[in-house]
Design an enzyme around this catalytic site. Structure first.
Site, short mmCIF file in Angstrom:
data_model
loop_
_atom_site.label_atom_id
_atom_site.label_comp_id
_atom_site.label_asym_id
_atom_site.label_seq_id
_atom_site.Cartn_x
_atom_site.Cartn_y
_atom_site.Cartn_z
CB THR A 186 -25.18 16.91 37.21
OG1 THR A 186 -25.38 18.09 36.40
CG2 THR A 186 -26.35 16.72 38.13
CE LYS A 187 -23.36 21.08 33.21
NZ LYS A 187 -24.71 20.97 33.76
CB THR A 188 -17.00 16.25 33.88
OG1 THR A 188 -16.72 17.53 33.31
CG2 THR A 188 -17.89 15.47 32.95
#
Ligand SMILES: Cc1ncc(COP(=O)(O)O)c(C=O)c1O
Length: 400
Positions: A186-188
């Site tokens: 879910t990270k950038t």
């Protein structure tokens, strides 16, 4: 009558596609799957991107924290300061070394670790501090560095949410001795699972490189290549924390679009902020003028004095309208493990609890369609209006 099916807007959709798939195929065809040339290329490009002296790729953000704490010399009996409003990994990594996580309350505006509360909790055993840039907004790094200098503390930034973020003109990743990034799904920037340590300390970089691969000497990976030797030396009891080349290949593709993805998230954040500013029942994210955020999260806070419903009911109303949300985070001092192991109790950190009771994170990811953004806006507006406390006009007679 049949109720119409609502297409749910997910909290997150990873922005990966053909380019990432091709990069993985290329690695598979190369025949070299685990840590090797792609990983080293990713490290080089990542260091360049954040402006760090050194970058070391690892298997997770949690591993990045563990290796940094180990390289900083944190050991059994030491105390490490960190905010109660964070994911359990921040504190868990401290426990791996037998050290004690000492929780700190947060600043009510930025929701990041409060430097003044941190100062109050320093003891002769305090060895390090882990500022967590919640949602991407950088912590008060100058104040924290001054505190660290005065008390000889090592600074290990938890930048799991902060790629790319900047503080007073400097990218996160070049400010402290250690910075830890996560490439979780879910990270950038995602590689599925993965992490990176950036460091300004060359001997710590050497130590982390050694410890991420069983404590065997630096170029051990070469031993499986034609030109490497079968002989290797175990210098320490290390860990199995290396990244793989196919993850690194995804990382390189993602890194090249990191600025564009941030831009896309910022545009969504601006649309949310424009749409929600007239609603007095909501508190919107406030980004301090001397820093910029990655917009990993858009955290909305509800004003309990203006709403008839609590945060959980608000989230359920958004769910019914097809919008999935999350909460960042349940403070660690409210979790059974941290209460049992360290004696923390509800009431210990008032700012963090107030934040937790009122916050929710809205979907914000680069691939969101116009229609999805509008639906989130409409769902928040409708839920707010139907839940607001309607104030009686004092001038109106009770008979009316
Ligand atoms: C603030 C924070 N720190 C650390 C981590 C751990 O990262 P990873 O899942 O890559 O181990 C996370 C992951 O969600 C996080 O949100």
């Amino acid at each position: 009558m049949k109720t119409p099916m609502i297409v749910r807007i997910p909290f997150h959709r990873a922005p990966v596609g053909e380019e990432e798939a091709l990069a993985v195929c290329e690695v598979i065809r190369s025949g070299w799957l685990t840590m090797g040339p792609k990983t080293f290329e990713f490290e080089k490009e990542f260091a360049k991107y954040v402006g760090a002296r050194d970058a070391i790729a690892v298997s997770t953000g949690t591993a990045a924290l563990h290796l940094s704490l180990e390289a900083a010399g944190v050991c059994a009996g030491d105390e490490v300061l960190l905010p109660t409003t964070t994911f359990t990994a921040t504190a868990e990594a401290v426990t791996y070394l037998g050290a004690r996580p000492v929780l700190v309350d947060i600043d009510p505006v930025t929701m990041n670790l409060d430097p003044e509360d941190a100062a109050r909790r320093i003891t002769p055993r305090t060895e390090a501090i882990i500022p967590v840039h919640l949602g991407g907004q950088p912590c008060d790094m100058d104040e924290l560095h001054a505190l660290a200098k005065a008390h000889h503390l090592r600074v290990i930034e938890d930048a799991a949410h902060a790629l790319p973020s900047a503080y007073r003109g400097k990218r996160i990743g070049q400010i402290s001795e250690f910075t830890c990034f996560s490439f979780y799904a879910t990270k950038t920037l995602t590689t599925g699972e993965g992490g990176m340590v950036t460091t300004e300390n060359p001997s710590a970089a050497e130590r982390i490189r050694l410890m991420r691969l069983h404590g065997i000497e630096r170029d051990a990976w070469k031993r499986y290549r034609g030109d490497g030797s079968w002989r290797y030396e175990v210098l320490e009891a290390g860990f199995k924390y290396n990244l793989t080349d196919f993850q690194a290949a995804i990382g390189l593709v993602q890194l090249a679009k990191c600025d564009a993805m941030r831009q896309a998230r910022q545009k969504i954040a601006e649309r949310y902020t424009n749409a929600f500013s007239p609603l007095e029942e909501l508190l919107l994210p406030e980004i301090r003028s001397d820093r910029s955020t990655s917009w990993h999260l858009y955290v909305l806070r509800l004003r309990p004095d203006r709403l008839r419903v609590d945060r959980d009911v608000f989230i359920r109303a958004l769910e019914v309208r097809g919008v999935s949300c999350s909460v960042h985070f349940i403070p660690l001092h409210l979790q059974p493990y941290y209460q049992r192991a360290y004696g923390y109790r509800a009431g210990d950190f008032p700012n963090a609890e107030q934040q937790y009771d009122s916050c929710l994170s809205l979907p914000i990811f680069p691939g969101m369609t116009d229609q999805e953004i509008e639906r989130v806006i409409q769902a928040v507006q409708e839920t707010t209006v139907e839940s607001r406390i309607v104030r009686q006009n004092a001038a109106v007679s009770p008979i009316d």
